[in-house]
Design a protein around this motif. Structure first.
Motif, PDB file in Angstrom:
ATOM      1  N   GLY A  22     -42.948 -28.327  48.680  1.00  0.00           N
ATOM      2  CA  GLY A  22     -44.157 -27.945  47.953  1.00  0.00           C
ATOM      3  C   GLY A  22     -45.424 -28.165  48.771  1.00  0.00           C
ATOM      4  O   GLY A  22     -45.438 -28.875  49.772  1.00  0.00           O
ATOM      5  N   ASP A  23     -46.500 -27.527  48.336  1.00  0.00           N
ATOM      6  CA  ASP A  23     -47.812 -27.722  48.971  1.00  0.00           C
ATOM      7  C   ASP A  23     -48.378 -29.071  48.539  1.00  0.00           C
ATOM      8  O   ASP A  23     -48.316 -29.415  47.360  1.00  0.00           O
ATOM      9  N   ASP A  24     -48.992 -29.754  49.456  1.00  0.00           N
ATOM     10  CA  ASP A  24     -49.755 -30.930  49.044  1.00  0.00           C
ATOM     11  C   ASP A  24     -51.090 -30.455  48.475  1.00  0.00           C
ATOM     12  O   ASP A  24     -51.670 -29.467  48.937  1.00  0.00           O
ATOM     13  N   GLY A  48     -46.195 -30.488  46.215  1.00  0.00           N
ATOM     14  CA  GLY A  48     -45.612 -31.645  46.884  1.00  0.00           C
ATOM     15  C   GLY A  48     -46.381 -32.900  46.517  1.00  0.00           C
ATOM     16  O   GLY A  48     -46.519 -33.245  45.346  1.00  0.00           O
ATOM     17  N   ASN A  49     -46.951 -33.574  47.497  1.00  0.00           N
ATOM     18  CA  ASN A  49     -47.749 -34.771  47.218  1.00  0.00           C
ATOM     19  C   ASN A  49     -49.101 -34.378  46.637  1.00  0.00           C
ATOM     20  O   ASN A  49     -49.647 -33.326  46.968  1.00  0.00           O
ATOM     21  N   ILE A  50     -49.615 -35.265  45.795  1.00  0.00           N
ATOM     22  CA  ILE A  50     -50.967 -35.039  45.271  1.00  0.00           C
ATOM     23  C   ILE A  50     -51.860 -36.163  45.791  1.00  0.00           C
ATOM     24  O   ILE A  50     -51.494 -37.343  45.751  1.00  0.00           O
ATOM     25  N   TYR A  51     -53.018 -35.778  46.283  1.00  0.00           N
ATOM     26  CA  TYR A  51     -54.023 -36.726  46.755  1.00  0.00           C
ATOM     27  C   TYR A  51     -55.154 -36.767  45.731  1.00  0.00           C
ATOM     28  O   TYR A  51     -55.373 -35.796  45.003  1.00  0.00           O
ATOM     29  N   GLY A  52     -55.872 -37.877  45.712  1.00  0.00           N
ATOM     30  CA  GLY A  52     -56.999 -37.986  44.784  1.00  0.00           C
ATOM     31  C   GLY A  52     -58.275 -38.353  45.511  1.00  0.00           C
ATOM     32  O   GLY A  52     -58.277 -39.204  46.397  1.00  0.00           O
ATOM     33  N   ALA A  53     -59.363 -37.706  45.158  1.00  0.00           N
ATOM     34  CA  ALA A  53     -60.674 -38.086  45.696  1.00  0.00           C
ATOM     35  C   ALA A  53     -61.584 -38.367  44.517  1.00  0.00           C
ATOM     36  O   ALA A  53     -62.228 -37.459  44.038  1.00  0.00           O
ATOM     37  N   MET A  59     -52.759 -41.987  38.086  1.00  0.00           N
ATOM     38  CA  MET A  59     -52.440 -40.618  38.509  1.00  0.00           C
ATOM     39  C   MET A  59     -51.294 -40.568  39.501  1.00  0.00           C
ATOM     40  O   MET A  59     -50.738 -39.507  39.749  1.00  0.00           O
ATOM     41  N   ASN A  60     -50.946 -41.741  40.062  1.00  0.00           N
ATOM     42  CA  ASN A  60     -49.886 -41.798  41.077  1.00  0.00           C
ATOM     43  C   ASN A  60     -50.145 -40.807  42.204  1.00  0.00           C
ATOM     44  O   ASN A  60     -49.250 -40.100  42.634  1.00  0.00           O
ATOM     45  N   VAL A  61     -51.410 -40.774  42.628  1.00  0.00           N
ATOM     46  CA  VAL A  61     -51.750 -39.889  43.741  1.00  0.00           C
ATOM     47  C   VAL A  61     -51.970 -40.733  44.988  1.00  0.00           C
ATOM     48  O   VAL A  61     -52.133 -41.951  44.909  1.00  0.00           O
ATOM     49  N   ILE A  62     -51.969 -40.080  46.117  1.00  0.00           N
ATOM     50  CA  ILE A  62     -52.289 -40.771  47.357  1.00  0.00           C
ATOM     51  C   ILE A  62     -53.810 -40.911  47.381  1.00  0.00           C
ATOM     52  O   ILE A  62     -54.529 -39.911  47.348  1.00  0.00           O
ATOM     53  N   PRO A  82     -53.778 -30.930  57.383  1.00  0.00           N
ATOM     54  CA  PRO A  82     -53.343 -29.534  57.188  1.00  0.00           C
ATOM     55  C   PRO A  82     -52.223 -29.387  56.162  1.00  0.00           C
ATOM     56  O   PRO A  82     -51.974 -28.278  55.685  1.00  0.00           O
ATOM     57  N   ASN A  83     -51.574 -30.504  55.835  1.00  0.00           N
ATOM     58  CA  ASN A  83     -50.555 -30.457  54.777  1.00  0.00           C
ATOM     59  C   ASN A  83     -51.183 -30.175  53.407  1.00  0.00           C
ATOM     60  O   ASN A  83     -50.513 -29.694  52.495  1.00  0.00           O
TER      61      ASN A  83
END
Ligand code: AMP
Ligand code: GLY
Length: 439
Positions: A22-24, A48-53, A59-62, A82-83
């Motif tokens: 999946g796309d991050d 794929g992975n989810i990031y949080g800003a 949220m269990n995000v990076i 780029p991911n």
């Protein structure tokens, strides 16, 4: 977050298997709405992975340690990762600052309107002007950049009327005035004392509308649109719509008293004309366009536009979405929303916000939250003002948690929500007991 803390919250954070292909995705924001967006996106096999800003503890995000308004840092972060194939901009501030424009300029895909399209939210004077020019029904109004002229208008106006700061003011820049004295005071506070800062350089004075409010959120790619179920926010702090205005103390969806006929009329007189107006303005709106409506009899008028998902409406609406939201968001970006089949559940959904005593004024932070592990599996707990610490989860904001459930009818959904709220405790917790009781 340590292993132990993760286990503690594991049942509310969504731990769907991460799709390796999946796309991050990066989500900008960190409240209950963003948690609901993350929870929904994680159900997509294409994510794929989810990031949080910055994200939040549930949220269990990076995490990135980047705030939602650090827009240059966000663009830089996406450039160096780029991911990350897609950025979802949820709050109003980064949209009004042009985050989506900056991401697009570098060729990065993003969900949300450009700054020019988001102006429908960040300038009430612009929104009213668009409505007037394109015949979208709204309250009669006048705009002012000069306090004396505003007062001269207020002197002879009919009451009640509503004085609004033009810019973003956390939903607080709206003052309902019963008479001249209140209107003068409102004008002075906003334009002279700058209570809402630069947001008060211009004001809108408009006719007070009577009726009930409905939130209608739509996905739109600038041309096509898809309606979400209608919803209803509860902005006042206390039961019976008493107390101060807040960011929202709970919401339910759908709003059944808003008939299919009224919805159809709203689509024809409000939704379609607004979307085509923004095309003509040279600022096609792509993202979530939120129509804040006032309904009086068979008349529907626009109170406000928001250029994003509403909070807390989203926490009730997204659990009803059966389709893949990542696919919908990508279709919005690509202008192919008409090609996506979007299905919604027929269930009734309710969420109630658990807040810190004192909110929306001052409140204590750092209170330990317990009982979350006892919450039933079919109830969602979306996090807002929560941080994790060595001792466990603690309160870190005014709106702390948002508890949501759906069921065949509102009575059952309400019962599920309130039964489970009773299991959760933190010092000075308060919440409304009447969300969804007057439908
Ligand atoms: P707004 O940010 O413009 O949506 O205003 C915030 C809230 O103020 C709305 O949700 C309504 O409850 C109230 N409000 C705003 N404009 C009006 C109006 N013209 N008549 C009555 N209530 C209004
Ligand atoms: N619920 C209202 C808003 O998000 O502005």
């Amino acid at each position: 977050m340590s292993e132990q803390q993760l286990t503690k919250v594991a049942r509310y954070v969504d731990l769907h298997e991460i799709s390796v292909d999946g796309d991050d995705v990066l989500i900008v924001g960190g409240g209950g709405r963003e948690h609901a967006i993350a929870w929904k996106l994680r159900q997509s096999r294409r994510v794929g992975n989810i990031y949080g800003a910055p994200g939040n503890a549930g949220m269990n995000v990076i995490p990135t340690d980047i705030g939602a308004t650090d827009i240059d840092k966000i663009v830089e972060y996406v450039g160096s990762h780029p991911n990350i194939k897609y950025t979802v901009v949820a709050p109003d501030d980064p949209l009004s600052m042009g985050l989506v424009d900056k991401l697009n300029a570098r060729g990065y895909r993003a969900f949300g309107p450009t700054k020019a399209a988001a102006k429908l939210e960040w300038s009430k004077a612009y929104a009213k002007d668009v409505m007037r020019r394109y015949d979208v029904p709204t309250a009669e109004y006048a705009t002012f950049t000069d306090a004396d002229e505003a007062k001269a208008y207020a002197k002879t106006a009919k009451y009640p009327l509503v004085v609004k700061a033009d810019g973003l003011a956390l939903g607080k820049g709206v003052i309902i005035c019963k008479g001249k004295r209140e209107a003068y005071a409102a004008i002075e506070q906003i334009m002279q004392d700058k209570k809402f800062g630069e947001a008060g350089n211009e004001i809108v004075i408009e006719q007070f509308l009577k009726g009930y409010e409905v939130s209608l959120l739509t996905f739109t790619d600038g041309t096509h649109f898809a309606l979400m179920p209608t919803s209803c926010d509860h902005k006042r702090a206390l039961d019976g719509d008493e107390g101060l205005n807040t960011g929202g103390m709970g919401a339910y969806a759908p709003c059944d008293r808003f008939s299919p006929e009224l919805l159809q009329k709203t689509v024809e007189t409000i939704v379609k004309p607004t979307i085509s107006a923004m095309q003509k303005e040279g600022a096609p709106f792509k993202g979530v366009l939120y129509f804040g409506l006032m309904v009086c009899g068979d008349e529907v008028k626009v109170l406000e536009y928001n250029a994003r998902f509403g909070d807390p409406e989203t926490q009730s609406v997204l659990p009803l979405l059966k389709s893949d939201m990542y696919e919908i968001m990508n279709a919005v970006t690509d202008g192919t929303l008409d090609k996506v089949n979007i299905e919604w559940s027929e269930l009734k959904s309710i969420n109630v916000v658990l807040a810190s005593g004192g909110y929306p004024l001052s409140y204590k932070k750092g209170c330990l939250i317990s009982g979350l592990n006892d919450v039933a599996n079919d109830v969602n707990v979306f996090f807002a003002g929560v941080s994790s610490s060595a001792d466990g989860l603690k309160t870190s904001g005014g709106r702390v948690l948002c508890v949501q459930a759906a069921a065949e009818n509102f009575a059952l959904a309400r019962q599920k929500v309130y039964d489970n709220i009773a299991k959760i405790t933190f010092d000075n917790c308060y919440y409304r007991k009447d969300i969804g009781s007057k439908l």
